[in-house]
Design a protein around this motif. Sequence first.
Motif, PDB file in Angstrom:
ATOM      1  N   GLU A 140       1.877   6.718  -6.861  1.00 39.76           N
ATOM      2  CA  GLU A 140       0.839   7.698  -7.200  1.00 39.76           C
ATOM      3  C   GLU A 140       1.358   9.122  -7.003  1.00 39.76           C
ATOM      4  N   ARG A 141       2.069   9.339  -5.890  1.00 41.61           N
ATOM      5  CA  ARG A 141       2.654  10.667  -5.642  1.00 41.61           C
ATOM      6  C   ARG A 141       3.696  11.001  -6.700  1.00 41.61           C
ATOM      7  N   GLU A 142       4.473  10.002  -7.054  1.00 44.06           N
ATOM      8  CA  GLU A 142       5.518  10.202  -8.061  1.00 44.06           C
ATOM      9  C   GLU A 142       4.902  10.561  -9.403  1.00 44.06           C
ATOM     10  N   ALA A 143       3.822   9.850  -9.772  1.00 48.02           N
ATOM     11  CA  ALA A 143       3.146  10.129 -11.042  1.00 48.02           C
ATOM     12  C   ALA A 143       2.524  11.522 -11.014  1.00 48.02           C
TER      13      ALA A 143
ATOM     14  N   GLU B 229       0.831  -1.207   0.000  1.00 49.18           N
ATOM     15  CA  GLU B 229       0.000   0.000   0.000  1.00 49.18           C
ATOM     16  C   GLU B 229       0.866   1.258   0.000  1.00 49.18           C
ATOM     17  N   LEU B 230       1.935   1.237   0.778  1.00 54.56           N
ATOM     18  CA  LEU B 230       2.852   2.381   0.811  1.00 54.56           C
ATOM     19  C   LEU B 230       3.526   2.589  -0.531  1.00 54.56           C
ATOM     20  N   GLU B 231       3.888   1.484  -1.188  1.00 56.08           N
ATOM     21  CA  GLU B 231       4.541   1.586  -2.503  1.00 56.08           C
ATOM     22  C   GLU B 231       3.577   2.131  -3.547  1.00 56.08           C
ATOM     23  N   ILE B 232       2.336   1.692  -3.496  1.00 53.94           N
ATOM     24  CA  ILE B 232       1.326   2.180  -4.443  1.00 53.94           C
ATOM     25  C   ILE B 232       1.121   3.678  -4.255  1.00 53.94           C
ATOM     26  N   LYS B 233       1.041   4.114  -2.997  1.00 58.93           N
ATOM     27  CA  LYS B 233       0.875   5.539  -2.708  1.00 58.93           C
ATOM     28  C   LYS B 233       2.089   6.330  -3.171  1.00 58.93           C
ATOM     29  N   ARG B 234       3.281   5.742  -2.997  1.00 57.96           N
ATOM     30  CA  ARG B 234       4.508   6.416  -3.430  1.00 57.96           C
ATOM     31  C   ARG B 234       4.501   6.608  -4.946  1.00 57.96           C
TER      32      ARG B 234
ATOM     33  N   MET C 108       5.276  14.060 -11.319  1.00 58.60           N
ATOM     34  CA  MET C 108       5.775  14.076 -12.684  1.00 58.60           C
ATOM     35  C   MET C 108       4.826  14.856 -13.596  1.00 58.60           C
ATOM     36  N   HIS C 109       3.515  14.632 -13.375  1.00 60.45           N
ATOM     37  CA  HIS C 109       2.510  15.347 -14.163  1.00 60.45           C
ATOM     38  C   HIS C 109       2.589  16.848 -13.899  1.00 60.45           C
ATOM     39  N   GLU C 110       2.770  17.217 -12.632  1.00 58.02           N
ATOM     40  CA  GLU C 110       2.866  18.628 -12.275  1.00 58.02           C
ATOM     41  C   GLU C 110       4.114  19.258 -12.886  1.00 58.02           C
TER      42      GLU C 110
END
Length: 251
Positions: A177-180, A170-175, A183-185
């Motif tokens: 998501e934050r990374e994506a 779950e922590l990796e998935i959240k990481r 990157m989008h920003e």
Amino acid sequence: MAAAGGEPSTQNMSDDLFKTFITEVKQIEKRDSVLTSKQQIERLLRPGSSYFNLNPFEVLQIDPEATDDELKKRFRALSILVHPDKNQDDQDRAQKAFEAVDKAYKLLLEPDQKKRALDVIHAGQEYVEHMVKEKKKQLKKDGKLQDVEEDDPELFRQAVYKQTMKLFAELEIKRKEREAKDMHERKRAREEEIETAEKAKRDREWQKNFEETRDGRVDSWRTFQAKGKKTKEKKNRSFLKPPKVKMEQRE
């Protein structure tokens, strides 16, 4: 300390389960630590390894409470086993396994990262302990025997293992998501930066062309005005010219 009625307290039962869990883990780690090179490569690259290997202690097969010296010794032993030079017949997979071991070791060398990993493991243990308490509480409320499957040390260990891996995942998935999102920003900010720069460039070019053609526009305007003035004067002269008088013819 025993609870009223001579029954063991819930806290003591939880402590006993936890101690048993740690003992089981150490036994498994000791057993797995003697795996051959090929077996270690298979373990590190098994299906789902991208999530299994999120737990650095699981990768290195070492107790979370191990000392730095024990951690270093374990890393050296395991890295030698899976090193590509030692596995000439399977170098590509050995390289991936070695990278997983190296990554886990470096992560545990960072105090903040190590604490984070320990926090996840402790959270998994606490969750299972809480779940066991709730199950027993419900059984007591229903007037049933307070026996749950997690009373079995092996099943308790499995439950903790599964919950811990779930938390790491779950922590990796959240990481990710934050990374994506970041990157989008960054991409959006870069696009806006490029658009602003291109607009500024267009404005400079327009201003430059405007300045360079100023004299030509002024001359054209003066010529236009001069022609207009001459045409107007010519029309005025034509308008003031007396009309021709037609002579009457006498019979």
